[in-house]
Design an enzyme around this catalytic site. Sequence first.
Site, PDB file in Angstrom:
ATOM      1  N   LEU A  70     -15.131 -24.083  55.669  1.00 60.84           N
ATOM      2  CA  LEU A  70     -14.039 -24.914  55.157  1.00 60.84           C
ATOM      3  C   LEU A  70     -13.771 -24.612  53.686  1.00 60.84           C
ATOM      4  O   LEU A  70     -12.611 -24.534  53.246  1.00 60.84           O
ATOM      5  CB  LEU A  70     -14.381 -26.400  55.343  1.00 60.84           C
ATOM      6  CG  LEU A  70     -14.344 -26.916  56.789  1.00 60.84           C
ATOM      7  CD1 LEU A  70     -15.102 -28.239  56.920  1.00 60.84           C
ATOM      8  CD2 LEU A  70     -12.892 -27.096  57.244  1.00 60.84           C
ATOM      9  N   SER A  92     -22.455 -31.947  48.021  1.00 60.09           N
ATOM     10  CA  SER A  92     -23.234 -32.872  48.846  1.00 60.09           C
ATOM     11  C   SER A  92     -22.380 -34.102  49.111  1.00 60.09           C
ATOM     12  O   SER A  92     -21.340 -34.308  48.472  1.00 60.09           O
ATOM     13  CB  SER A  92     -24.533 -33.285  48.136  1.00 60.09           C
ATOM     14  OG  SER A  92     -24.241 -34.088  47.007  1.00 60.09           O
ATOM     15  N   VAL A 133     -14.429 -29.026  49.291  1.00 64.09           N
ATOM     16  CA  VAL A 133     -15.711 -29.378  49.899  1.00 64.09           C
ATOM     17  C   VAL A 133     -16.722 -29.656  48.791  1.00 64.09           C
ATOM     18  O   VAL A 133     -16.999 -28.764  47.967  1.00 64.09           O
ATOM     19  CB  VAL A 133     -16.233 -28.245  50.810  1.00 64.09           C
ATOM     20  CG1 VAL A 133     -17.550 -28.656  51.457  1.00 64.09           C
ATOM     21  CG2 VAL A 133     -15.205 -27.889  51.871  1.00 64.09           C
ATOM     22  N   PRO A 134     -17.284 -30.844  48.732  1.00 59.86           N
ATOM     23  CA  PRO A 134     -18.282 -31.145  47.690  1.00 59.86           C
ATOM     24  C   PRO A 134     -19.590 -30.410  47.971  1.00 59.86           C
ATOM     25  O   PRO A 134     -19.791 -29.850  49.055  1.00 59.86           O
ATOM     26  CB  PRO A 134     -18.457 -32.654  47.807  1.00 59.86           C
ATOM     27  CG  PRO A 134     -18.097 -32.976  49.216  1.00 59.86           C
ATOM     28  CD  PRO A 134     -17.028 -32.002  49.611  1.00 59.86           C
ATOM     29  N   HIS A 153     -25.089 -39.040  67.441  1.00 62.92           N
ATOM     30  CA  HIS A 153     -24.030 -38.926  68.428  1.00 62.92           C
ATOM     31  C   HIS A 153     -24.369 -37.886  69.495  1.00 62.92           C
ATOM     32  O   HIS A 153     -25.158 -36.967  69.262  1.00 62.92           O
ATOM     33  CB  HIS A 153     -22.712 -38.521  67.753  1.00 62.92           C
ATOM     34  CG  HIS A 153     -22.182 -39.578  66.831  1.00 62.92           C
ATOM     35  ND1 HIS A 153     -21.501 -39.284  65.677  1.00 62.92           N
ATOM     36  CD2 HIS A 153     -22.241 -40.929  66.890  1.00 62.92           C
ATOM     37  CE1 HIS A 153     -21.147 -40.403  65.072  1.00 62.92           C
ATOM     38  NE2 HIS A 153     -21.599 -41.418  65.780  1.00 62.92           N
ATOM     39  N   ALA A 191     -11.945 -21.410  53.433  1.00 65.65           N
ATOM     40  CA  ALA A 191     -10.554 -21.484  53.902  1.00 65.65           C
ATOM     41  C   ALA A 191      -9.643 -22.136  52.882  1.00 65.65           C
ATOM     42  O   ALA A 191      -8.414 -22.018  52.979  1.00 65.65           O
ATOM     43  CB  ALA A 191     -10.498 -22.258  55.223  1.00 65.65           C
ATOM     44  N   GLY A 192     -10.212 -22.840  51.899  1.00 68.21           N
ATOM     45  CA  GLY A 192      -9.394 -23.466  50.865  1.00 68.21           C
ATOM     46  C   GLY A 192      -9.453 -24.973  50.846  1.00 68.21           C
ATOM     47  O   GLY A 192      -8.701 -25.618  50.090  1.00 68.21           O
TER      48      GLY A 192
END
Length: 629
Positions: A307, A317, A314-315, A288, A310-311
Site C-alpha cells: 500500500l 505503526s 501508511v503509518p 476473525h 502504491a501511494g
Amino acid sequence: MSPPAKKSKAGLPAARATTLFRKQTKAIVWGMQTRAVQGMLDFDYVCSRDEPSVAAMVYPFTGDHKQKFYWGHKEILTPVYKSMDDAMKKHPEVDVLISFASLRSAFDSTMEAMQHPQIHTIAIIAEGIPEAQTRKIIKMADEKGVTIIGPATVGGIKPGCFKIGNTGGMLDNILASKLYRPGSVAYVSRSGGMSNELNNIVSRTTDGVYEGVAIGGDRYPGSTFMDHVLRYQDTPGVKMIIMLGEIGGSEEYKICQGIREGRITKPVVCWCIGTCATMFTSEVQFGHAGACANQASETAVAKNQALRDAGAYVPKSFDELDDVVKSVYDELVANGTIIPAQEVPPPTVPMDYSWARELGLIRKPASFMTSICDERGQELIYAGMPITEIFKEEMGLGGVLGLLWFQRRLPRYACKFIEMCLMVTADHGPAVSGAHNTIVCARAGKDLISSLTSGLLTIGDRFGGALDAAAKQFSKAFDSGMLPMEFVNKMKKDGKLIMGIGHRVKSINNPDMRVQILKDYVKQNFPSSVMLDYALDVEKITTSKKPNLILNVDGFIGVAFVDLLRTCGGFTRDEADEFVEIGALNGIFVLGRSMGFIGHYLDQKRLKQGLYRHPWDDISYVLPEHMSM
C-alpha cells in the site's frame, strides 16, 4: 433511488451504489433487539431527522404487536410483524434490512429479504454463518444488486443520516465522536471494534466522519474494501478515505491496483493490523475467521508495504495512525479541498433512567423495599445466605422459613419445631370451613389457585387464626404479672373468649395427640418454656370447669412460639414482641393448612366429584309467617 453502478476500468469491480444511506432511509430490523433499535432512534433524534429510521421490526416467534420506544422525550409505537412479507408490504418505503438473526437462521432470512426488490442494503450481524451459505448470499446479492454488510459485523454509520444497530456505541460516545453531523472522512474497516476507534481518531484529528462501514471479520465478506472505497471515491462529500485492514486475505491489493491505475484519486490512509504475527514461528489465527495469513503476501507487513509503494499514506505503526490522518487532513484544508463547516450543537436527548442511575447521576426513592431476598446476583440469596449454602448445611424448610420470615439463622431445634408445626396443622379433615370451601370450589370446576384461596379466606379468629390472638393474650397476662386464675376471671368478666382454649371434639379425657407431640418436643429441646407453662396452668383451671376447654393446637403453637422467639437467642425482647404483633404466627397456620387444602383439591379432582349442591334436608327453611297472609 441510488445511482446506477459505474463501470470500472482495468477489471476493477464497480461500486454498486454511491449512497447506501440518506437522511430519509428507512429500515426493518429482524429480531427483537429493542436496545439496538432504541440506540438507532436516539441517533436519529440527535441527527435532527424528521422521522425515525426504523419503520418496523420482524420477529417470527411472537404475534403481530406494537413495541414502545422513545423518540426524544416522547413515547412512540413501532410495529412488530411475525412475517417479513407483511412488513415489506406495509412499509414499501423501506430499503434497508438489519438482520440480528442467529447464525442458524441468518441465511434463510437474508435470502427471503432479497426476494423483495425494495431492499437495496442488508446488514448481517451474526458471525459463524457457514461459509458455503455466505457465498450463496453473495452470489444472490450480486444478481439482485444488493449491498451486503457483514456477516460478523457491527454494521456501519453515516453521521447525520443513519446508523446500523449498535454501531458507534452508546449515545455519549456518539456525541463525543461528533457522529451526529457529517464530516469529510470516510472509512472502511474489517473490525467492528476498531471502527469505533476510528470514529474516535477521526473526530479528534479531522472535521469528522462522513461515513463508516465495518465489512465484518468472516473469510467471505458480503461487500469488500474495494466496494466501499469505490463508493467513497465517487461520493463528492468524501474528501479523504481511511482503510483499516488486517492480516489474512488479499483484498487490500485491489486498493493498491486502484490507486496505481488512477481509479482511486482521493488520498487514502491505510493500515493493516497484525504486524506482530511475523514474530511468531508458527501460523497464528487472530480473532476473525479471515485473520490468518496463509502465504507471505497475506501478512500485514507485506500488505502495508504494498500500500505504501502504491501511494497510500501508511503509518509506521498503528500508534502513528492518528498523526498521519491529521497531517493528510491539514493538507486538504490548507489547499482548500476541505472547508470545515461551523460546528452545530446537537439536540439534547434525555438519558435513559437505568443508564443515568448506573452512572450515579440521579437518585430516586424506591417504590418497594425488601430485606429478605435478593435474586439479582449469580445465585439466589435468602436473608444474606446463598441458596447453595442453605442446601449444603441442610437447613430444611424450617431454616428457610426462619431466614425469610425472621431474617435469622434459627437453632436447629427451632427449625425442626417449625416443621413439626407445619406438619400438625396441615389438615384437619373435610368438615372444617377452609377445607369445605376448597372442596366446594373444586367441585364447581375451579382451578387449584381459586379453590385454595377460597379456603384460605375463611381463616381468622374463629377458624385457625387463633395463633396470634392466643400469643398476644397469654403474653399480655403473663408480662403484667397476672396469675392464671386472675387471667381467667378477667376474661370471663370482660365477656371475652380465651383464644387457643377449647376444642369441639377433644377434651382432657380425649387429648389431642398433636398437642402432646409438640409438648414433648418443647419440654425436651427448648431452653425455657415459661409461657407454655403459664398456658398449661390456665388449662388446668378451664378444664376443671369444662373438660373440652383444653389448650388446643392453635393456642399451643402460639404460646410456644413466644417462648421460642424470646429464648432462642436470636431476637431482642422488642423484636420477639414485634413478630407477634405483626401477625407472623398466623402465617404458620396459613402455610401448613395450605398443604391440606391443596390435598383436598387434588382428591376431589382425582375422585372426579361433580358439582356440589347442599341437600335440602340439611337446610331449615324458616320463612316469616306474616308474609304468607
